[in-house]
Design a protein around this motif. Structure first.
Motif, PDB file in Angstrom:
ATOM      1  N   SER B  53      -0.250 -66.878  61.061  1.00 34.31           N
ATOM      2  CA  SER B  53      -1.572 -66.554  60.546  1.00 34.31           C
ATOM      3  C   SER B  53      -2.569 -66.656  61.697  1.00 34.31           C
ATOM      4  CB  SER B  53      -1.897 -67.543  59.430  1.00 34.31           C
ATOM      5  OG  SER B  53      -3.276 -67.689  59.305  1.00 34.31           O
ATOM      6  N   GLU B  54      -3.440 -65.667  61.811  1.00 36.47           N
ATOM      7  CA  GLU B  54      -4.357 -65.639  62.934  1.00 36.47           C
ATOM      8  C   GLU B  54      -5.737 -65.211  62.440  1.00 36.47           C
ATOM      9  OE1 GLU B  54      -5.017 -62.670  66.653  1.00 36.47           O
ATOM     10  OE2 GLU B  54      -2.939 -62.905  66.009  1.00 36.47           O
ATOM     11  N   GLU B  55      -6.769 -65.891  62.893  1.00 34.37           N
ATOM     12  CA  GLU B  55      -8.120 -65.468  62.531  1.00 34.37           C
ATOM     13  C   GLU B  55      -8.476 -64.239  63.345  1.00 34.37           C
ATOM     14  OE1 GLU B  55     -11.054 -68.496  63.035  1.00 34.37           O
ATOM     15  OE2 GLU B  55     -10.524 -69.443  61.139  1.00 34.37           O
ATOM     16  N   PHE B  56      -9.100 -63.265  62.704  1.00 38.38           N
ATOM     17  CA  PHE B  56      -9.516 -62.073  63.437  1.00 38.38           C
ATOM     18  C   PHE B  56     -11.042 -62.071  63.528  1.00 38.38           C
ATOM     19  CE2 PHE B  56     -10.546 -57.421  63.498  1.00 38.38           C
ATOM     20  CZ  PHE B  56     -10.091 -57.192  64.778  1.00 38.38           C
ATOM     21  N   LYS B 119     -16.045 -64.183  61.742  1.00 35.20           N
ATOM     22  CA  LYS B 119     -14.655 -63.986  61.375  1.00 35.20           C
ATOM     23  C   LYS B 119     -14.577 -62.798  60.426  1.00 35.20           C
ATOM     24  CE  LYS B 119     -11.130 -66.283  58.733  1.00 35.20           C
ATOM     25  NZ  LYS B 119     -10.677 -67.521  58.078  1.00 35.20           N
ATOM     26  N   GLY B 121     -11.707 -61.692  59.175  1.00 38.40           N
ATOM     27  CA  GLY B 121     -10.646 -61.934  58.202  1.00 38.40           C
ATOM     28  C   GLY B 121      -9.471 -62.639  58.843  1.00 38.40           C
ATOM     29  N   ASP B 122      -8.401 -62.753  58.084  1.00 42.05           N
ATOM     30  CA  ASP B 122      -7.172 -63.357  58.590  1.00 42.05           C
ATOM     31  C   ASP B 122      -6.078 -62.307  58.631  1.00 42.05           C
ATOM     32  OD1 ASP B 122      -7.826 -66.276  58.779  1.00 42.05           O
ATOM     33  OD2 ASP B 122      -8.348 -65.916  56.679  1.00 42.05           O
ATOM     34  N   TYR B 124      -1.918 -61.798  58.941  1.00 45.80           N
ATOM     35  CA  TYR B 124      -0.656 -62.520  58.759  1.00 45.80           C
ATOM     36  C   TYR B 124       0.523 -61.665  59.211  1.00 45.80           C
ATOM     37  CZ  TYR B 124      -3.818 -64.709  55.382  1.00 45.80           C
ATOM     38  OH  TYR B 124      -4.888 -65.284  54.787  1.00 45.80           O
ATOM     39  N   ALA B 137      -3.330 -58.656  55.768  1.00 40.69           N
ATOM     40  CA  ALA B 137      -4.579 -59.311  56.137  1.00 40.69           C
ATOM     41  C   ALA B 137      -5.388 -59.626  54.900  1.00 40.69           C
ATOM     42  CB  ALA B 137      -5.395 -58.398  57.050  1.00 40.69           C
ATOM     43  N   LYS B 138      -6.363 -60.493  55.104  1.00 37.78           N
ATOM     44  CA  LYS B 138      -7.346 -60.728  54.057  1.00 37.78           C
ATOM     45  C   LYS B 138      -8.722 -60.601  54.686  1.00 37.78           C
ATOM     46  CE  LYS B 138      -8.779 -63.732  50.389  1.00 37.78           C
ATOM     47  NZ  LYS B 138      -8.786 -65.049  49.768  1.00 37.78           N
ATOM     48  N   GLY B 140     -12.556 -61.103  55.206  1.00 39.36           N
ATOM     49  CA  GLY B 140     -13.473 -62.185  54.861  1.00 39.36           C
ATOM     50  C   GLY B 140     -14.518 -61.703  53.877  1.00 39.36           C
TER      51      GLY B 140
END
Lengths: 289, 295
Positions: B53-56, B119, B121-122, B124, B137-138, B140
């Motif tokens: 999981s990585e913050e974008f 941020k 989103g995240d 994955y 992804a999700k 934000g």
């Protein structure tokens, strides 16, 4: 009173609800329907009427004036959207990336980047008999829906300022910036969902978004009868009222497929619309007094 | 390596159900990318493990330091997004309206405004129930730049395909024709339209097809709920002919989709479904013709 009809998931019945609710309410009161799903505006497919107003929607973007430019490169530096590339002897503008902030244009020491209008969409108003319908439509190939939505909202505010008019906003799907633009001016947001895992998950995202905007929410469950009860459990836990349930009925899908209004032929739908209308009136009384 | 993007114009035509079915049929040989980042549903059918999981980070937001602000009001005058207002004697930035252009920060004489990275989103990277990589992804809440998040998800999927020698990247796109869709189309080798025989289905297909033509990408089309309105289905196949879009096949109005979804399954895993068998054929046709040029 502005009521936005939104949903996280696409295809849950936003447009069906918006056009049927507008037509039903207009039988006894003043209603305006606005299609703000500018990427794929579908409400007009269910309505017949004459066009009473039409205008092009423009956004302003910079245009490079070669002869005035000193090639200092400041324009590229001030653009946060990578819409300008300043080469040693040339400035390239990528208008589809421009957000129209004017920084490059106003900060240019040589006035070499005047802002010019560029058409990105269209607005139409139709008189459909018992109510007025306004539609924003993004031109194909344009990427930014928000300016088209904003201009459509501005037009609605100018043309229909009356407090006794219910303005129904058919919002785009999703939870990104176009939905924020379409719902931020609403007094009240109705989220349409279906009782399935996809419907529920996207509803939870939409609820987060609308709560961030500090708006009151009600849920309409469409295709009631399929899936499971998880959507109802979620709404109860989150203290969100489920104000109507539109049954899962192939006949409704068939009427929709032909572009027909549903409530005139399916009495259950009319009954559910009446519940929504009552709630809108209750809400309107609470906020005005 | 070939990239297949599934889009529809209109939402809710069955795009994700079809894409997830194809992902299951593709098994371990493909990489899946869920690029419908603001209503990402495919994970519910693919059971990904969210291993990485990585913050974008993308985009900025203006923030005022009130201890430095001299209340000159220049920031509010240059802001084209009505994001800066005088509230109770202080200039305040509305984070919902701020576009992150940075104009205010640049011209503030007291340097009281800073731009803070947001941020978006995240992202994955997962392994799914079919032992295949999936990038999802999700977005934000109130995040801009969904287009850039889409590009990130797609690029990660392509990188994994290249590194692991997989031949196909299968992308689930967004509804509409705006920036996330444009972003999902760039670099695609084939588009699968999933539509339905309704006035809206056809209207939206036409718009998204106009967009496809700008990119000049070959396409095929699946008509879902094809028996809902046979006259409209005929209008769609006529349109496909006229536009040189391959007609891949029909899927009947089938509530097994929902039953399978409620079990967290795709329809191709659902017992004895005719629709599942049709989808297997369609997947075979699409991949065979796409891979012909590769070999």
């Amino acid at each position: 009173m502005k009521v936005a009809i939104a949903s996280g998931k696409g295809g849950t019945g936003k447009t069906t609800l918006a056009v049927n609710l507008a037509a039903y309410m207009s039988e006894s009161e003043r209603v305006v329907l606005a299609d703000l799903d500018v990427e794929e505006p579908n409400s007009s497919l269910f309505l017949k009427g004459e066009v009473v107003h039409k205008e092009a929607i423009y956004t302003n973007v910079p245009r490079w004036e070669k002869d005035a430019c000193s090639n200092c490169g400041l324009c590229q530096k001030v653009c946060n959207f990578h819409a300008i590339l300043a080469l040693p002897a040339e400035v390239m503008v990528f208008p589809e990336l421009c957000h129209g902030c004017y920084a490059c244009s106003e900060l240019c020491p040589k006035d070499a980047l005047p802002m010019v209008a560029r058409k990105t969409g269209e607005l139409r108003q139709l008189n459909v008999g018992s109510f007025q319908f306004v539609e924003g439509r993004l031109d194909v190939g344009q990427e930014q829906a928000v300016p088209v939505i904003n201009r459509t909202l501005e037009y609605l505010n100018d043309e229909f300022p009356e407090l006794d008019t219910t303005v129904i906003l058919d919002a785009p799907p999703g939870t990104a910036c176009p939905v924020v633009a379409a719902t931020r001016e609403a007094d009240f947001v109705i989220l349409v969902t279906e009782p399935t895992p996809f419907g529920l998950y996207d509803l939870t995202l939409a609820v987060d978004l609308v709560r961030d905007l500090s708006k009151e929410i009600a849920v309409v469950v469409n295709r009631f009868g399929i899936g499971n009860d998880d959507v109802f459990a979620f709404c109860e836990e989150s203290s969100i009222p489920v104000i109507a349930r539109i049954p899962n009925d192939r006949k409704i899908a068939e009427l929709y497929s032909r572009g027909e209004l549903v409530y005139r032929k399916v009495p259950e739908v009319k009954r559910e619309l009446e519940k929504i209308r009552t709630l809108i009136h209750e809400y309107s009384r609470r906020t005005v007094f | 390596m070939k990239e297949i993007v599934v889009i529809s114009g209109k939402g809710g035509t069955g795009k994700t159900s079809v894409t997830a079915s194809f992902a299951v049929l593709g098994g371990g040989d493909i990489v899946t990318a869920d690029c419908d980042v603001d209503a990402a549903d495919m994970h519910m059918l693919m059971d990904p493990d969210f291993a990485v999981s990585e913050e974008f980070m993308s985009g900025e937001l203006a923030v005022i330091d009130h201890s430095l602000c001299s209340q000159c009001g220049k920031c509010a005058r240059v802001c084209r997004f009505d994001a800066i207002d005088l509230v109770n004697g202080r200039f305040r930035i509305d984070p919902v309206s701020c576009e992150g252009c940075g104009y205010c920060a640049r011209i503030c004489p007291e340097k009281a405004i800073s731009m803070q990275e947001q941020k978006a989103g995240d992202v994955y990277i997962s392994t799914t129930k079919t032992d295949a990589p999936m990038v999802h992804a999700k977005l934000g809440t109130n995040a801009e730049n969904s287009g850039r998040l889409v590009a990130k998800v797609k690029n990660e999927a392509k990188r994994i395909a290249l590194e692991t020698g997989r031949n196909i990247v299968l992308v689930d796109g967004s509804p509409g024709i705006g920036c996330p869709v444009v972003s999902s189309l760039s670099g695609a080798d084939y588009i699968i339209f999933v539509t339905e025989p309704t006035v809206s289905g056809l209207h939206d297909l036409k718009r998204v097809n106009e967009l496809r033509k700008i990119f000049d990408i070959p396409a095929g089309c699946i008509i879902n709920k094809s028996d809902l309105n046979s006259e409209m289905a005929k209008q769609i196949t006529d349109y496909l002919d006229q536009e040189g879009i391959q007609f891949i096949g029909n899927i009947p109005y089938d509530e097994s989709f929902t039953k399978a979804m409620t079990n967290r399954q795709t329809i191709v895993e659902y017992d004895g479904s005719e629709t599942g068998r049709s989808l297997s054929e369609y997947w075979k046709t699409i991949t065979e013709q796409l891979m012909q040029g590769e070999k």
